[in-house]
Design a protein around this motif. Structure first.
Motif, mmCIF file in Angstrom:
data_model
loop_
_atom_site.group_PDB
_atom_site.id
_atom_site.type_symbol
_atom_site.label_atom_id
_atom_site.label_comp_id
_atom_site.label_asym_id
_atom_site.label_seq_id
_atom_site.Cartn_x
_atom_site.Cartn_y
_atom_site.Cartn_z
ATOM 1 N N LEU A 215 -4.313 0.407 1.965
ATOM 2 C CA LEU A 215 -4.075 1.612 1.371
ATOM 3 C C LEU A 215 -4.674 2.748 1.964
ATOM 4 O O LEU A 215 -4.414 3.783 2.139
ATOM 5 N N ILE B 80 -5.124 -5.184 -0.321
ATOM 6 C CA ILE B 80 -4.605 -3.926 -0.729
ATOM 7 C C ILE B 80 -5.451 -2.612 -0.343
ATOM 8 O O ILE B 80 -4.770 -1.631 0.141
ATOM 9 N N TYR C 293 1.043 7.473 -7.008
ATOM 10 C CA TYR C 293 1.168 6.568 -8.187
ATOM 11 C C TYR C 293 -0.123 5.594 -8.442
ATOM 12 O O TYR C 293 -0.517 5.415 -9.417
ATOM 13 N N MET C 294 -0.237 5.126 -7.178
ATOM 14 C CA MET C 294 -1.528 4.292 -7.203
ATOM 15 C C MET C 294 -2.715 4.836 -7.675
ATOM 16 O O MET C 294 -3.482 4.249 -8.618
ATOM 17 N N THR D 210 3.197 0.553 -9.791
ATOM 18 C CA THR D 210 3.681 1.591 -8.891
ATOM 19 C C THR D 210 5.109 1.301 -8.856
ATOM 20 O O THR D 210 6.032 2.336 -8.519
ATOM 21 N N ALA E 281 0.764 -1.075 -0.055
ATOM 22 C CA ALA E 281 0.051 -0.045 -0.156
ATOM 23 C C ALA E 281 0.816 1.293 0.184
ATOM 24 O O ALA E 281 0.266 2.468 -0.161
ATOM 25 N N ALA F 277 -2.318 -2.004 -10.637
ATOM 26 C CA ALA F 277 -1.918 -0.777 -10.099
ATOM 27 C C ALA F 277 -0.794 -0.808 -9.076
ATOM 28 O O ALA F 277 0.239 0.000 -9.298
ATOM 29 N N THR F 278 -0.876 -1.536 -8.176
ATOM 30 C CA THR F 278 0.139 -1.742 -7.247
ATOM 31 C C THR F 278 1.649 -2.327 -7.981
ATOM 32 O O THR F 278 2.257 -1.806 -7.427
ATOM 33 N N ILE G 235 -6.921 -3.103 -8.795
ATOM 34 C CA ILE G 235 -6.118 -2.701 -7.812
ATOM 35 C C ILE G 235 -4.664 -3.281 -7.760
ATOM 36 O O ILE G 235 -3.566 -2.647 -7.469
ATOM 37 N N ALA H 104 1.233 6.135 -2.898
ATOM 38 C CA ALA H 104 -0.060 6.591 -2.935
ATOM 39 C C ALA H 104 -0.631 7.146 -4.049
ATOM 40 O O ALA H 104 -1.729 7.004 -4.772
#
Length: 252
Positions: free
Chosen positions: A236, A232, A161-162, A180, A26, A176-177, A173, A159
């Protein structure tokens, strides 16, 4: 490491492991490692530089682990990562020329907004959705913009970037993680390069904590790869909220 007792060293290694675990899922690992370095008696600016050293290892390990699990193609990320690096270096060199105090007042609001976005927006899971920006446009805009911020200040860069990957690139999700981490790694390198022009981190401590970060990042990214958004998203939201609270307490 001679100036640190065995107990302090173990404390810093444990902080590095926990930070690597959380950051790989996260973001927000610096919420753990920077206070730990300060508690160990490291001067604030040196603590920030040392934190950049150890943070490289966690982000790098997480990027490799997610790539091995098939969630990201690191070769396709090389250009945005290079832009993130260059922008972070520029950000670190601009720290005395820009109104960083004003940015610090705005940051808690942004972190709360990110927490609310991931907590309340319906339909956020591991499925990809509408892509608002092509990969090329994303690489030319959000990658260097967030990279510049990471070099300038740093808190919450993961965060940001996420959020960009979810809201602009249309990633789920987990995807994306995974995407990042290499950009976060590159902007950490750029920020560290800027720090090295004006001061020296505690290399041995940074490298030792980096090994612990790698272990924590491997465990965290492996777990996130299996569980996905169900793990996640709540982490997060918690990390972003904790970061907002920390930023507010620092201000007052």
């Amino acid at each position: 490491m001679a100036e640190f007792s065995a107990e302090i060293l173990l404390f810093l290694l444990a902080a590095g492991f926990v930070a690597g675990f959380i950051d790989s899922i996260a973001g927000g690992g610096g919420l753990i490692t920077v206070p730990a370095l300060l508690l160990a008696g490291v001067p604030p600016v040196t603590a920030l530089a040392t934190n950049k050293v150890q943070g490289l290892f966690g982000a790098g390990m997480a990027a490799v682990t997610y790539a091995r699990k098939g969630h990201v193609n690191l070769r396709r990320q090389l250009k945005p990562a290079a832009l993130s690096f260059a922008a972070a270096l520029l950000g670190a060199l601009s720290v005395n020329a820009l109104p960083t105090e004003l940015i610090r007042w705005i940051l808690p609001i942004l972190m709360v907004a990110i927490a609310l976005f991931f907590a309340l927006k319906p339909g956020l899971d591991d499925s990809d959705r509408h892509q608002r920006l092509t990969p090329a446009v994303f690489a030319l805009t959000f990658a260097p913009l967030i990279g510049f911020y990471d070099g300038l200040l740093g808190p919450g860069a993961g965060a940001f970037y996420m959020l960009a990957f979810v809201a602009m690139a249309g990633h789920g999700i987990l995807k994306a993680t995974a995407h990042t981490k290499l950009l976060n790694f590159a902007s950490n390198v750029g920020g560290l390069a800027g720090f090295l022009l004006v001061l020296s981190p505690l290399w041995i401590i940074g490298l030792a904590m980096g090994v612990a970060q790698m272990a924590g990042a491997y465990v965290g990214s492996s777990l996130a790869s299996r569980i996905g958004a169900r793990l996640i998203k709540p982490l997060l939201v918690i990390a972003s909220s904790a970061m907002a609270l920390k930023l507010i307490t620092d201000l007052f």
